[in-house]
Structure formats: C-alpha cells, structure tokens
Write a protein that holds these residues in place. Structure first.
Motif, mmCIF file in Angstrom:
data_model
loop_
_atom_site.group_PDB
_atom_site.id
_atom_site.type_symbol
_atom_site.label_atom_id
_atom_site.label_comp_id
_atom_site.label_asym_id
_atom_site.label_seq_id
_atom_site.Cartn_x
_atom_site.Cartn_y
_atom_site.Cartn_z
ATOM 1 N N ASN A 266 0.838 -1.198 0.000
ATOM 2 C CA ASN A 266 0.000 0.000 0.000
ATOM 3 C C ASN A 266 0.877 1.255 0.000
ATOM 4 O O ASN A 266 1.559 1.535 0.991
ATOM 5 N N PRO A 267 0.874 2.050 -1.077
ATOM 6 C CA PRO A 267 1.693 3.265 -1.098
ATOM 7 C C PRO A 267 1.370 4.241 0.033
ATOM 8 O O PRO A 267 2.264 4.943 0.519
ATOM 9 N N MET A 268 0.122 4.286 0.457
ATOM 10 C CA MET A 268 -0.258 5.200 1.539
ATOM 11 C C MET A 268 0.369 4.779 2.867
ATOM 12 O O MET A 268 0.566 5.614 3.763
ATOM 13 N N TYR A 269 0.661 3.481 2.994
ATOM 14 C CA TYR A 269 1.392 3.033 4.185
ATOM 15 C C TYR A 269 2.798 3.630 4.184
ATOM 16 O O TYR A 269 3.278 4.136 5.209
ATOM 17 N N TRP A 270 3.450 3.578 3.024
ATOM 18 C CA TRP A 270 4.830 4.052 2.941
ATOM 19 C C TRP A 270 4.918 5.569 3.072
ATOM 20 O O TRP A 270 5.887 6.093 3.626
ATOM 21 N N TRP A 271 3.913 6.290 2.581
ATOM 22 C CA TRP A 271 3.974 7.744 2.655
ATOM 23 C C TRP A 271 3.013 8.292 3.707
ATOM 24 O O TRP A 271 2.533 9.418 3.613
ATOM 25 N N GLY A 272 2.776 7.519 4.732
ATOM 26 C CA GLY A 272 1.956 7.992 5.850
ATOM 27 C C GLY A 272 2.764 8.867 6.794
ATOM 28 O O GLY A 272 3.998 8.895 6.774
ATOM 29 N N ASP A 273 2.060 9.574 7.661
ATOM 30 C CA ASP A 273 2.735 10.442 8.634
ATOM 31 C C ASP A 273 3.398 9.649 9.754
ATOM 32 O O ASP A 273 4.393 10.107 10.330
ATOM 33 N N ASP A 274 2.848 8.491 10.076
ATOM 34 C CA ASP A 274 3.408 7.702 11.167
ATOM 35 C C ASP A 274 3.627 6.247 10.776
ATOM 36 O O ASP A 274 3.732 5.367 11.633
ATOM 37 N N THR A 275 3.697 5.962 9.472
ATOM 38 C CA THR A 275 4.007 4.624 8.978
ATOM 39 C C THR A 275 5.026 4.728 7.848
ATOM 40 O O THR A 275 5.191 5.799 7.241
ATOM 41 N N GLY A 276 5.696 3.633 7.529
ATOM 42 C CA GLY A 276 6.660 3.621 6.441
ATOM 43 C C GLY A 276 7.788 4.606 6.658
ATOM 44 O O GLY A 276 8.534 4.530 7.648
ATOM 45 N N TRP A 277 7.897 5.592 5.753
ATOM 46 C CA TRP A 277 8.936 6.618 5.868
ATOM 47 C C TRP A 277 8.655 7.599 7.012
ATOM 48 O O TRP A 277 9.567 8.322 7.450
ATOM 49 N N MET A 278 7.401 7.661 7.454
ATOM 50 C CA MET A 278 6.986 8.591 8.516
ATOM 51 C C MET A 278 7.250 10.045 8.135
ATOM 52 O O MET A 278 7.598 10.868 8.984
ATOM 53 N N LEU A 279 7.090 10.361 6.854
ATOM 54 C CA LEU A 279 7.345 11.716 6.361
ATOM 55 C C LEU A 279 6.107 12.385 5.786
ATOM 56 O O LEU A 279 6.091 13.601 5.582
ATOM 57 N N GLY A 280 5.092 11.607 5.492
ATOM 58 C CA GLY A 280 3.947 12.155 4.794
ATOM 59 C C GLY A 280 4.292 12.454 3.342
ATOM 60 O O GLY A 280 5.349 12.063 2.840
ATOM 61 N N LEU A 281 3.414 13.172 2.655
ATOM 62 C CA LEU A 281 3.651 13.529 1.256
ATOM 63 C C LEU A 281 4.530 14.770 1.159
ATOM 64 O O LEU A 281 4.529 15.609 2.055
ATOM 65 N N PRO A 282 5.308 14.903 0.067
ATOM 66 C CA PRO A 282 6.207 16.061 -0.061
ATOM 67 C C PRO A 282 5.457 17.350 -0.328
ATOM 68 O O PRO A 282 4.351 17.351 -0.872
ATOM 69 N N THR A 283 6.087 18.466 0.047
ATOM 70 C CA THR A 283 5.562 19.803 -0.221
ATOM 71 C C THR A 283 6.321 20.417 -1.391
ATOM 72 O O THR A 283 7.319 19.871 -1.867
ATOM 73 N N VAL A 284 5.859 21.562 -1.855
ATOM 74 C CA VAL A 284 6.544 22.291 -2.931
ATOM 75 C C VAL A 284 7.973 22.622 -2.508
ATOM 76 O O VAL A 284 8.918 22.535 -3.299
ATOM 77 N N GLU A 285 8.151 22.978 -1.261
ATOM 78 C CA GLU A 285 9.483 23.299 -0.752
ATOM 79 C C GLU A 285 10.419 22.101 -0.865
ATOM 80 O O GLU A 285 11.605 22.252 -1.185
ATOM 81 N N ASN A 286 9.893 20.906 -0.603
ATOM 82 C CA ASN A 286 10.707 19.697 -0.730
ATOM 83 C C ASN A 286 11.218 19.514 -2.156
ATOM 84 O O ASN A 286 12.362 19.104 -2.377
ATOM 85 N N PHE A 287 10.369 19.797 -3.135
ATOM 86 C CA PHE A 287 10.776 19.681 -4.534
ATOM 87 C C PHE A 287 11.854 20.706 -4.886
ATOM 88 O O PHE A 287 12.798 20.399 -5.617
ATOM 89 N N VAL A 288 11.730 21.920 -4.373
ATOM 90 C CA VAL A 288 12.716 22.965 -4.651
ATOM 91 C C VAL A 288 14.081 22.577 -4.086
ATOM 92 O O VAL A 288 15.118 22.756 -4.734
ATOM 93 N N VAL A 289 14.084 22.005 -2.895
ATOM 94 C CA VAL A 289 15.331 21.633 -2.233
ATOM 95 C C VAL A 289 16.094 20.578 -3.027
ATOM 96 O O VAL A 289 17.322 20.661 -3.171
ATOM 97 N N VAL A 290 15.385 19.597 -3.567
ATOM 98 C CA VAL A 290 16.066 18.480 -4.231
ATOM 99 C C VAL A 290 16.334 18.743 -5.707
ATOM 100 O O VAL A 290 16.967 17.915 -6.365
ATOM 101 N N LEU A 291 15.885 19.880 -6.234
ATOM 102 C CA LEU A 291 16.023 20.159 -7.661
ATOM 103 C C LEU A 291 17.463 20.034 -8.168
ATOM 104 O O LEU A 291 17.716 19.305 -9.136
ATOM 105 N N PRO A 292 18.456 20.697 -7.567
ATOM 106 C CA PRO A 292 19.817 20.561 -8.098
ATOM 107 C C PRO A 292 20.377 19.149 -7.971
ATOM 108 O O PRO A 292 21.142 18.691 -8.830
ATOM 109 N N PHE A 293 20.003 18.443 -6.910
ATOM 110 C CA PHE A 293 20.467 17.068 -6.749
ATOM 111 C C PHE A 293 19.901 16.167 -7.845
ATOM 112 O O PHE A 293 20.583 15.268 -8.347
#
Length: 496
Positions: A266-293
């Motif tokens: 279940n992808p929602m398990y992996w991208w849950g706030d307290d399950t899997g990665w415990m990070l939730g879904l990314p924000t626009v800021e997250n995309f900006v940060v990883v852009l050069p990488f």
C-alpha cells in the motif's frame, strides 16, 4: 551535428542483421563447432522490436548462460537497494525493519518493470538498476530538507525529458574512445580497491584477517583459470561459491536470519505520517530543495550508461548492432521505473544496471532472456528472504562485484585505450575524476578532447561547432555549477 562517431546509437529502423525471422534462422547448438559460435550466431540473428511484444522462443531463447547475469544482478540489487535504504534509515531514525521491508518491496517493484520493458517491449533497454554514486549525497539531501519521493520523482521526470530529446545518445556520440576508456579504467580500479578494502576490514572486524587474503587469492587463481579456459562468464557464481565456502570453512560466522515474507504493497502506508517513511507527502518546498540534486543525478546517467553500452560493444561479435543496448530506451525504462517506484514508496534511485549488463556481455547473451530470469530471481529472493542474507555476506558480495563488474571494467578500459591517440584522454579522465567524481571527469575531458587539446586532432577537426564545444561546454558548465551548489567541489563550500 557533424560526423558520426563510433558511439552513435544504431538506428531503430536499420535493416536486420540477417534476413528472415529469428525463429526461422535459429539453429540448434549441436550444429556449431563450439558453444561460442552458437551464442554469437544467436546474437547475430536477433531483430528486437521496439514497443511491440518480443516473445520467448519466437524472438529469443533462454540459455543456461542467462542465469549468470541474472544471479549477479540479483546479488547487486539486494546490496545496492539495501545500501540506499540503510543510508536513509540512519538519517531519518528508521529501524532495521524499514530497511528489510523496503528492500523486499523494491525487489518486487523492479521485477515488474524488468518484465515489461527489457523482457518484452524494449528488449534493447538495459535493466533499470540502482544509482550507486547517489548514496553519498543522501545525507546532504536529508539535511537540506529533501524528501525521498520528491527526489525520485524529479529524477524520473528529468530522465524522461532527456530520453525524449535523445540527449543521452547525443552525449554518448560525442564521447571518444579515449574518454570512455579512461572512465572505465577509473571506475574499475576504484571499485576493485574499494571491495578489497571492504573485505579486509570485515575480516579484521571478526579477528580473522587471514580469511580476506585466502578468499581474494583463491578468487584470483579461479579468475585466471576461467580466462585460460575461456569460461570467464562463470566467474560470478563460482567466485561466490568459493568466496563463501572458503570463508565458512575457515570459521567465519554466518547464519540465515531473514525468513520468508511479503512487504506492505500500500503506497499510503509508505507515505503515511506515522508509517513507512513517517514523512507524509512532499511539499513544494521539498521539490525545490532536491532540484539541483536531481539534475546532477540525471546528468550522471550518461557516463554510466555509456560505460555499459561500450562494454557490450567490445564483448559482442560483429553484425550484432541490433541487440546493443540503446541508451535512450534505457533512459525511458529507468525514468519510468523511477517515477512509479517513488510514488509507490520505494527507496531506490535508478540507473543502468551494471551488475547485469557486464556479466551478460561477457556471456555473450542479449538482454531479454536474462532480464526475465532476473525478475524471477528478485521475486524469489524477496519472498524467501534467506537469499538476501547470503547476498550481503561480505565474502560473497565483495568477490561477486570484483569479478562480475569491476575487473571486467578494467579490462574493457585497457582494451579501448590500446590503439590510436587515446591514452592522453584516458589519463585526464582518471585525473579529473580523482579530483571530484566521474561525472566531472567525463564532462571536462569530453570538452578538452572534442576541442582537440588532447586526443585525436583529426577527430576534433571533423566535428561541427555544436559537437566540438557548444554541447560539451554547456554540459561541463551545468554539471560544475550544480556540483558547486550542493558542495561537491573539494575545498569550496556549498553555494546553496
């Protein structure tokens, strides 16, 4: 774009190597004087179809040689995905359970894409493997506030754009034999020495330092004998058997600890706030940060893909252009697999699968049959669990990577720099790669080589202005700028 070079992609619309269908041209191995002759004939009569089904026995056959790259690829996949998941886990405070379950998950995800692309619809696309050079960047990405889903999605999107505009094959066509040979030499040497050091450190860690010497010495003798008997494609399974067997007989500790099981799908398990990665879904800021990488990651694809394609070209006989790895198709496969894997919650960052391509080229086997076996082996390893323990045991892992990937890369690099004005370019690649990394070394040396400052002056004179300095210069500036932004230039603080 100027004169075509020896690394131009074969046209998808080129005439087949031999007239007729594969099924009609196939002959039993007994009709050939040697096994090598039979395998070379198989390569010469294949005519892979892009975006149309390629079916076993109709368009290609399974041979027992296909098990060799499939085994090597599975070992490499378990190790590399485990390394990425473990690096993320250490930075995010996730436990060993996350690592194990995500590796299982990734093994099953990749098996689906292997079957769809390399096995059936894009048989000249190398398998979508793991982007090992990104592992040292993961702590930097996490510290900057990067999100693994955002990072993976941008890599996939940029990779698809590069593939659609055929940027990968263009950069490959502008890379000379000297530049490519030097890149292979550097990667082969660094990889070999790192695995030898890793095995020695492991043996010293268990207070049995002599085991490393005996295992490596035995592997050298085995490799030499296989070379003499012209059975080098057996190096991976036999080296794993000898490395693991010798270490175990000498008293090295080993036990199976990973039992059978299945991951959470279940992808929602992996991208849950307290399950899997415990990070939730990314924000626009997250995309900006990883852009050069993400830009850097995709820019590093071209030298990686080129090295695998060239190794195949060196190992295969004449009139086999139709089965050579296509760089743009490989980018489509890798990028699509990256987007899907990241959305589903996998930890993998993909690239061309070297631990598959190198043994497959040595065994003189085309991509599709071994790809299907690799998918099967990955599923079996994920479900059974126990093979994962064996694959990451140092005496098995280190010798498999040495004889299956890094020593063959050394051999290919030396082969490419034997003739012509190639040694200058090869030396500069090694020099520049040692200063920063292979992507920097490749882009800088490609620019110098195409300008005619090193290498063949005749080749440089035949290139157009676009091929000679505009494209190589732009590539070098973009890569160097991105490396400066993320702090990869030695002695220069990160500009971000």
């Amino acid at each position: 774009m100027g004169t075509r070079t020896e690394f131009d992609q074969p046209s998808s619309d080129a005439e087949p190597n031999k007239s007729g269908q594969y099924a009609d041209l196939h002959k039993p191995s007994s009709s050939f004087s040697s096994r090598d002759d039979y395998l070379e004939h198989e390569l010469q009569i294949m005519a892979p179809k892009r975006w149309r089904p390629n079916l076993p026995f109709k368009d290609y056959r399974f041979e027992w040689e296909d098990t060799i790259p499939a085994l090597a690829a599975t070992i490499g996949k378990v190790v590399m995905v485990g390394a990425i998941a473990a690096t993320f886990a250490s930075q995010l405070g996730l436990g060993d359970g996350f690592i194990l379950e995500n590796v299982r998950y990734e093994l099953i995800i990749v098996s689906v894409f292997i079957l769809l692309f390399s096995g059936f619809f894009l048989p000249t696309a190398n398998l979508a493997g793991t982007h090992g050079p990104l592992i040292p960047l993961i702590p930097i990405v996490v510290a900057a506030g990067g999100h693994p889903m955002a990072f993976g999605l941008l890599i996939g999107i940029f990779g698809l754009l590069l593939a659609v505009f055929k940027g990968g094959s263009l950069l490959a066509s502008l890379t000379s034999r000297g530049v490519c040979g030097g890149l292979l030499l550097y990667l082969g040497f660094i990889g070999t020495t790192s695995q030898v050091k890793k095995l020695i450190a492991w043996a010293e860690g268990i207070d049995m330092a002599h085991i490393a010497f005996i295992v490596i010495f035995s592997t050298i003798i085995l490799y030499a004998l296989l070379e003499h008997w012209k059975k080098r494609w057996l190096a991976v399974p036999l080296s794993c058997l000898i490395g693991g067997g010798v270490a175990f007989l000498l008293g090295a500790p080993f036990e199976f600890s990973t039992g059978p099981g299945l991951p959470n799908f279940n992808p929602m398990y992996w991208w849950g706030d307290d399950t899997g990665w415990m990070l939730g879904l990314p924000t626009v800021e997250n995309f900006v940060v990883v852009l050069p990488f993400a830009v850097l990651a995709v820019a590093m694809w071209s030298p990686d893909f080129l090295g695998h394609q060239v190794f195949q070209k060196i190992s295969y006989p004449a009139r086999t252009e139709r089965v050579h790895m296509n760089i743009d198709d490989t980018m489509v496969s890798a990028a699509t697999r990256q987007v899907a894997g990241s959305l589903m919650g996998g930890a993998n960052f993909t690239s061309s699968w070297g631990t598959y391509m190198v043994p497959a080229a040595i065994a003189k086997r085309p991509i599709p049959a071994g790809a299907i076996l690799t998918a099967l082996f990955c599923v079996l390893a994920a479900v059974m669990g126990y093979p994962m323990d064996l694959a990451i045991w140092e005496p098995v892992l280190c010798v498999a990577l040495i004889v299956g990937v890094f020593v063959p890369l050394l051999e290919a690099g030396m082969e490419m720099t034997r003739e012509g004005k190639t040694t200058q370019s090869a030396a500069i690649v090694v020099f520049a790669s040692s200063l920063v990394n292979p992507a920097f070394g490749w882009s800088l040396t490609m620019l110098l080589d195409n300008l005619g400052l090193i290498g063949s002056k005749e080749r440089s004179a035949e290139l157009s202005h676009m091929s000679r300095w505009i494209i190589p210069g732009a590539m070098f500036v973009i890569l160097t700028t991105v490396m400066a932004l993320v702090g990869l230039l030695p002695g220069i603080p990160a500009l971000m």
